[in-house]
Motif scaffolding. Structure first.
Motif, mmCIF file in Angstrom:
data_model
loop_
_atom_site.group_PDB
_atom_site.id
_atom_site.type_symbol
_atom_site.label_atom_id
_atom_site.label_comp_id
_atom_site.label_asym_id
_atom_site.label_seq_id
_atom_site.Cartn_x
_atom_site.Cartn_y
_atom_site.Cartn_z
ATOM 1 N N SER A 126 36.403 28.975 36.364
ATOM 2 C CA SER A 126 37.505 29.832 36.793
ATOM 3 C C SER A 126 38.567 28.981 37.483
ATOM 4 O O SER A 126 38.325 27.829 37.850
ATOM 5 C CB SER A 126 36.999 30.923 37.741
ATOM 6 O OG SER A 126 36.411 30.341 38.895
ATOM 7 N N ARG A 128 42.361 29.403 40.083
ATOM 8 C CA ARG A 128 43.219 30.278 40.874
ATOM 9 C C ARG A 128 44.671 30.041 40.474
ATOM 10 O O ARG A 128 45.102 28.891 40.359
ATOM 11 C CB ARG A 128 43.072 29.994 42.378
ATOM 12 C CG ARG A 128 41.938 30.740 43.043
ATOM 13 C CD ARG A 128 40.646 30.024 42.934
ATOM 14 N NE ARG A 128 40.738 28.655 43.403
ATOM 15 C CZ ARG A 128 40.077 27.637 42.840
ATOM 16 N NH1 ARG A 128 39.318 27.831 41.780
ATOM 17 N NH2 ARG A 128 40.197 26.413 43.328
ATOM 18 N N ARG A 146 44.048 40.218 35.177
ATOM 19 C CA ARG A 146 42.979 41.074 35.688
ATOM 20 C C ARG A 146 41.772 40.979 34.762
ATOM 21 O O ARG A 146 41.904 40.928 33.548
ATOM 22 C CB ARG A 146 43.453 42.520 35.789
ATOM 23 C CG ARG A 146 44.481 42.721 36.899
ATOM 24 C CD ARG A 146 44.665 44.206 37.232
ATOM 25 N NE ARG A 146 45.659 44.363 38.291
ATOM 26 C CZ ARG A 146 46.929 44.694 38.073
ATOM 27 N NH1 ARG A 146 47.335 44.914 36.827
ATOM 28 N NH2 ARG A 146 47.785 44.815 39.072
ATOM 29 N N GLU A 151 41.911 33.936 38.824
ATOM 30 C CA GLU A 151 42.144 34.775 40.001
ATOM 31 C C GLU A 151 43.592 34.589 40.433
ATOM 32 O O GLU A 151 43.996 33.507 40.865
ATOM 33 C CB GLU A 151 41.212 34.378 41.139
ATOM 34 C CG GLU A 151 41.434 35.194 42.413
ATOM 35 C CD GLU A 151 40.628 34.688 43.596
ATOM 36 O OE1 GLU A 151 40.724 35.313 44.676
ATOM 37 O OE2 GLU A 151 39.931 33.662 43.452
ATOM 38 N N VAL A 153 46.571 35.045 42.954
ATOM 39 C CA VAL A 153 46.671 35.191 44.408
ATOM 40 C C VAL A 153 48.141 35.201 44.805
ATOM 41 O O VAL A 153 48.873 34.241 44.542
ATOM 42 C CB VAL A 153 45.943 34.048 45.139
ATOM 43 C CG1 VAL A 153 46.005 34.266 46.650
ATOM 44 C CG2 VAL A 153 44.496 33.934 44.667
#
Length: 280
Positions: A126, A128, A146, A151, A153
């Motif tokens: 994963s 960010r 989503r 992720e 942020v």
């Protein structure tokens, strides 16, 4: 369905585009001026050819730029000349100052400053995606990822915040690896490599204890060196010393001949620090 124009399908950009598609988005790319490698990655990612850049910008809801740092401004200028995108995401490893300069090319409500931290996202890894800019635009971009391996942020509305985070993170992350390479090269010159690794293993986990990573660093250094120049600019703007970032840039340029090389050995990588020509 949100349509994204991806500039351009490199390793990280392709991985982000795949995550957009997995979330139900449509991903376009423009073959204009791109090589066979970009075309292959685009095909593997399931992206649609948009034809010209102008056609891609006109068809897209969001334009995402993920290119080498040195090409970030030129890419943004090409997009601005081709049309006015609804949302432009500057996702490159550049200084806050450059992010703000690029933002001036686009309507303020449609510019998002972004940075990716982590490896290219996929099934088992994963990353960010940090975003700063107008709240509505940030929410649209975050919504693309989503239920994905990315992720998103939000960092607030200040343009340059995401770029500053990338510079702060990259300043340590990249420079520490350059320092490890120099340390291992010095130890190798004096025949104390094993002892250095033994001492490093007594430390907390660090790049110094993992010299096996350095061939991969050398093959990617052509992309990291310009990022160190951006780090130096960000440090100077904050009235902080930039010498270490500039030194790391110099170290990484010594690996320019190793660009994207596979099968490099640790001995070769350390030797190239002493003699970039490989004649040592």
């Amino acid at each position: 369905m949100t349509t994204v124009l991806l500039l351009h399908p490199g390793q990280m950009g392709t991985a982000l585009g795949v995550q957009v598609r997995l979330g139900g988005g449509r991903v376009l790319w423009s073959p204009e001026g791109r090589g066979a490698a970009s075309g292959r990655r685009a095909a593997e990612g399931g992206f649609e050819a948009a034809g010209s850049l102008r056609e891609g910008v006109a068809a897209a809801d969001v334009v995402i730029s993920v290119v080498p740092p040195a090409a970030a401004e030129e890419t943004a200028e090409q997009v601005a000349a081709a049309g006015v995108p609804r949302i432009y995401v500057e996702g490159n490893a550049i200084s806050p100052h450059r992010a703000q300069r690029i933002a001036a090319l686009f309507p303020p409500q449609g510019f998002v400053d972004g940075c990716v931290i982590g490896p290219p996202p996929g099934d088992r890894v994963s990353a960010r995606l940090y975003l700063s800019g107008p709240q509505d635009a940030v929410e649209v971009v975050g919504g693309l990822f989503r239920q994905s391996a990315v992720e998103a942020v939000a960092l607030g509305e200040a343009i340059g915040a995401a770029s500053a985070l990338k510079m702060a993170y990259g300043s340590f992350q990249k420079t520490s690896r350059a320092l490890a390479a120099v340390s291992h090269a010095l130890a190798a010159h004096h025949g104390v490599e094993r002892e250095l690794v033994a001492e490093a293993e007594r430390m907390a986990a660090s790049a110094l204890a993992e010299p096996g990573q350095l061939p991969g660093v050398a093959s990617r250094a052509w992309r990291w060196a310009p990022e160190m120049a951006e780090v130096a600019h960000a440090l100077r703007a904050a009235n902080l010393p930039a010498d270490l970032a500039l030194a790391a840039e110099d170290v990484m340029h010594r690996w320019d001949p190793d660009k994207d090389a596979t099968g490099l050995t640790l001995d070769e990588v350390l030797r190239h620090l002493r003699d970039p020509s490989g004649e040592d």
